[in-house]
Design a protein around this motif. Structure first.
Motif, mmCIF file in Angstrom:
data_model
loop_
_atom_site.group_PDB
_atom_site.id
_atom_site.type_symbol
_atom_site.label_atom_id
_atom_site.label_comp_id
_atom_site.label_asym_id
_atom_site.label_seq_id
_atom_site.Cartn_x
_atom_site.Cartn_y
_atom_site.Cartn_z
ATOM 1 N N SER A 159 0.496 3.755 1.727
ATOM 2 C CA SER A 159 0.904 4.224 3.131
ATOM 3 C C SER A 159 1.678 3.093 3.960
ATOM 4 O O SER A 159 1.905 3.418 5.039
ATOM 5 N N PHE A 210 2.354 -12.300 9.317
ATOM 6 C CA PHE A 210 0.734 -12.163 9.443
ATOM 7 C C PHE A 210 -0.106 -12.878 8.606
ATOM 8 O O PHE A 210 -1.106 -13.504 8.780
ATOM 9 N N GLY A 211 0.273 -12.932 7.206
ATOM 10 C CA GLY A 211 -0.357 -13.617 6.170
ATOM 11 C C GLY A 211 -0.430 -15.084 6.455
ATOM 12 O O GLY A 211 -0.957 -16.007 5.725
ATOM 13 N N ALA A 228 0.691 0.530 5.395
ATOM 14 C CA ALA A 228 -0.177 -0.187 6.163
ATOM 15 C C ALA A 228 0.420 -1.158 6.998
ATOM 16 O O ALA A 228 0.084 -2.360 7.130
ATOM 17 N N ILE A 229 1.452 -0.749 7.472
ATOM 18 C CA ILE A 229 2.315 -1.486 8.641
ATOM 19 C C ILE A 229 1.298 -1.809 9.870
ATOM 20 O O ILE A 229 0.976 -0.394 10.305
ATOM 21 N N PHE A 230 1.167 -2.711 10.400
ATOM 22 C CA PHE A 230 0.105 -2.909 11.609
ATOM 23 C C PHE A 230 0.981 -2.222 12.878
ATOM 24 O O PHE A 230 1.880 -3.051 13.167
ATOM 25 N N PRO A 231 0.691 -1.291 13.267
ATOM 26 C CA PRO A 231 1.711 -0.594 14.170
ATOM 27 C C PRO A 231 1.824 -1.176 15.543
ATOM 28 O O PRO A 231 2.779 -0.876 16.416
ATOM 29 N N HIS A 232 0.752 -1.870 15.986
ATOM 30 C CA HIS A 232 0.799 -2.624 17.415
ATOM 31 C C HIS A 232 1.401 -3.851 17.338
ATOM 32 O O HIS A 232 1.493 -4.538 18.266
ATOM 33 N N LEU A 233 2.164 -4.178 16.076
ATOM 34 C CA LEU A 233 2.701 -5.591 15.903
ATOM 35 C C LEU A 233 4.263 -5.364 15.703
ATOM 36 O O LEU A 233 4.746 -4.364 15.450
ATOM 37 N N PHE A 278 0.817 -1.336 -0.059
ATOM 38 C CA PHE A 278 -0.052 0.013 -0.031
ATOM 39 C C PHE A 278 0.963 1.299 0.032
ATOM 40 O O PHE A 278 2.038 1.191 0.420
ATOM 41 N N ARG A 297 6.000 -8.574 3.670
ATOM 42 C CA ARG A 297 4.883 -9.102 4.212
ATOM 43 C C ARG A 297 3.806 -9.700 3.016
ATOM 44 O O ARG A 297 2.983 -10.703 3.081
ATOM 45 N N ALA A 298 4.224 -8.913 1.940
ATOM 46 C CA ALA A 298 3.193 -9.324 0.856
ATOM 47 C C ALA A 298 3.987 -10.505 0.066
ATOM 48 O O ALA A 298 3.197 -11.250 -0.580
ATOM 49 N N ARG A 320 -0.829 -16.912 9.254
ATOM 50 C CA ARG A 320 -1.695 -17.064 10.246
ATOM 51 C C ARG A 320 -2.455 -18.544 10.144
ATOM 52 O O ARG A 320 -2.678 -19.268 10.946
#
Lengths: 270, 363
Positions: free
Chosen positions: B86, B101-102, B88-93, B84, B149-150, B104
């Motif tokens: 921005s 993440f993918g 879109a990095i998950f800031p809480h991880l 993305f 991540r992608a 899971r």
């Protein structure tokens, strides 16, 4: 220029003194060894706090208030999560009008709301009690909760949801894994603020509480008996302490939420 | 539809209410290709990318990925992953949790998944960053985490939405090279959305230039640069000078053209790749196809004279705006600066060498 600055400083000090001096008097008199609330102080005592333990009615009122405030906080925050999510993520017809109507109780005179609810409840034959207070408090707390949660949802980058979805998660697990953790500080903040507002709300509780007094209603009823006043001072001192702690916790979580999502702090309620 | 098409788009239409965002997109993107969607903001390039990703429904048309129809297939079930704008990095991880993440729902044992995460991090040059909090990363590092991540899901297609636009110039140029390297290494089809023509030229195997919801030209970078099929594309990709022209005749694949200031010349029909939307005919040429002639030098092909109106010094290059005799508007030409060759002054007379083979005719 210097004198002007000093004038403004004096004004600021007076303003703050007017705001907070009365509150500082509470703890002073609650430790004063005398039944009359006046200077000079008589001496130090903790007996008023000890007396609190013997008042059964007071205990019942505190329990009532905790039940009401706890339920209100959960109800208002739950409703606000839906409203805040809807208003920040989706476009729909009449959104502006709907949000305005939801937020209106924020500025509506509470006495009017209280009277209207009382009339309707009596007409409908609903028994007054804790349940009716909870409903009334939910009504007035929800706008505050929405204001807090909207800010939390607003600062959430939409592509975070899309990224989670893109990486194989469903709509629900995306909400659970990404959205919820990121707005959790907002939710905690909303719970605490709602709790605090409900805790010291008087008008609604007095109007639609029937024979179940909450703490503020109980306190007001005791003010008729001068000898009870020092105990009330002690109760009030405890309340102030609890309120300050709750608000500090709420603000802590709000700020942590802003920092976590990498957003800019645009100021909250505090 | 060609056999090796990874993405097949057929008459893709998209309306937002009355707004016609995609006006019949037809294109095939080959497997393993680095493909760019290039255009100004609002041209529909991001909408097209999100259509492929499954974030936007199309109004009509066909989207196929790897031979499968994508109608009704949601984004989380498509063999595509997205980087993305921005990030879109998950800031809480943590970085690790973001990259993994993918995985899971991946049934592999944890140790294997951990290894996959470590490999992905190493691939993007973030070895040892796994335990860091994601919100503490720099822009370039976030970019790399988003890539890892992608890519960890080994998608058939990687979609990149203006991934470099938030980086500073140096960083951007480094990442361009690194993205090319990464794409060669993993062999995955990359589709890049960008408004930066230089970035598209540097990185892509092929580029689709989009204006107002349509593909104006789809070609490899060199064709796009040398033989733009319209003035609009020519203008968007680098700088191009235009001179009014009249077509005098056409025979045996050669076109006779009268060009203002340059005179009569023959242009090959291959150099007239497209129309000009009913405007007056014109010829275009790139700044580097004109050469300033210094004392004693003569042109190998044709020569023109003019007056230097402006000099812009870039260090390695100098740009001259030269008003050719008999021409209304100045033409820009560029000269590489080499030792012993002086930079000419504003107001000086200039002799210019040019060649009909470098002209593009828009008629």
């Amino acid at each position: 220029m210097k004198s002007q600055g000093n004038g403004l400083r004096l004004y600021a000090i007076l303003y703050l003194a007017f705001l907070y001096a009365p509150i500082f008097l509470l703890p002073i008199f609650s430790f004063n060894d005398g039944t009359i609330i006046a200077f000079p102080l008589k001496g130090f005592t903790t007996k008023w706090f000890a007396l609190m333990a013997e008042k059964g009615q007071l205990h019942q009122a505190v329990i009532n208030s905790l039940i009401v405030a706890g339920s209100t906080a959960i109800l208002a925050t739950t409703l606000a999560i839906f409203a805040a999510r809807a208003s920040t993520r989706f476009e729909f017809r009449g959104k502006g009008a709907i949000m305005a109507m939801i937020m209106l109780p924020l500025v509506l005179p509470e006495i009017i709301v209280a009277m209207a609810i009382l009339v309707i409840l009596l007409q409908m034959g609903v028994g007054l009690g804790l349940t009716t207070i909870i409903l009334g408090h939910t009504l007035i707390c929800t706008p505050f909760a929405i204001a807090i949660l909207s800010a939390a949802f607003q600062s959430l980058d939409k592509s975070l949801e899309e990224a989670a979805y893109d990486l194989g998660e469903g709509k629900f697990s995306t909400f659970r894994l990404i959205i919820l953790p990121l707005v959790l500080p907002g939710i905690i903040s909303s719970l605490l603020i709602s709790f605090t507002i409900s805790m010291d709300e008087f008008i609604l509780a007095a109007f639609i509480g029937g024979t179940s007094p909450t703490l503020p209603v109980y306190i007001y009823s005791q003010l008729r008996f001068p000898k009870e006043i020092p105990v009330i001072m002690a109760v009030a001192t405890c309340l102030v302490a609890v309120s300050i702690v709750l608000l500090i916790i709420a603000e802590y979580f709000r700020r942590r939420g802003v920092a976590k999502t990498g957003g800019k702090d645009s100021g909250g309620f505090l | 539809m060609s056999k090796d098409a990874m993405i097949h788009l057929q008459d893709v239409q998209k309306y937002y209410g009355d707004y016609h965002a995609l006006r019949g997109i037809n294109c095939d993107i080959k497997a393993g290709e680095f493909f760019s969607l290039l255009g100004p903001s609002g041209c529909g390039k991001t909408t097209l990318l999100r259509t492929i990703a499954g974030f936007e429904d199309i109004t009509s048309g066909v989207v196929m990925i790897d031979g499968k129809h994508m109608e009704g297939v949601p984004a989380n079930k498509r063999p595509t992953n997205m980087v993305f704008q921005s990030y879109a990095i998950f800031p809480h991880l943590t970085v690790e949790q973001n990259v993994g993440f993918g995985l899971r729902r991946d049934p592999r044992p944890k140790a294997e998944k951990d290894r996959a995460v470590a490999e992905a991090l190493e691939m993007v040059g973030l070895k040892g960053f796994g335990a860091r909090a994601a919100h503490a990363l720099s822009g370039g590092q976030r970019q790399r985490v988003a890539l890892a991540r992608a890519l960890i899901l080994k998608p058939k297609v990687l979609l990149l939405d203006e991934p470099l636009s938030a980086l500073d110039k140096k960083m951007r140029e480094n990442m361009q090279v690194e993205l090319i390297r990464l794409q060669r290494q993993v062999g995955i089809t990359f589709i890049l959305v960008t408004h930066d023509q230089e970035e598209a030229l540097v990185m892509s195997d092929r580029i689709a230039v989009m204006f107002e919801g349509e593909i104006a030209q789809l070609a490899d970078p060199e064709t796009l640069y040398r033989l733009p099929n319209s003035r609009r594309v020519a203008d968007f990709i680098g700088h191009m000078n235009f001179l009014p022209a009249k077509v005098a005749g056409e025979a045996n694949g050669e076109i006779d053209v009268d060009v203002q200031g340059l005179g009569r010349c023959h242009i090959s029909a291959r150099q007239a790749p497209g129309g000009n939307r009913g405007e007056e005919p014109s010829v275009g040429f790139r700044p580097e196809t004109l050469t300033l002639l210094y004392d004693g030098q003569t042109a190998t092909d044709r020569e023109a004279t003019g007056l230097i109106e402006e000099v812009v010094y870039y260090g390695d290059m100098t740009y001259y705006d030269v008003k050719l005799d008999g021409v209304d508007a100045p033409a820009r030409l560029s000269m590489r600066n080499v030792p012993g060759r002086p930079v000419l002054d504003r107001g000086a007379k200039a002799r210019v060498a040019w060649s009909p083979s470098a002209l593009v005719l828009f008629r």
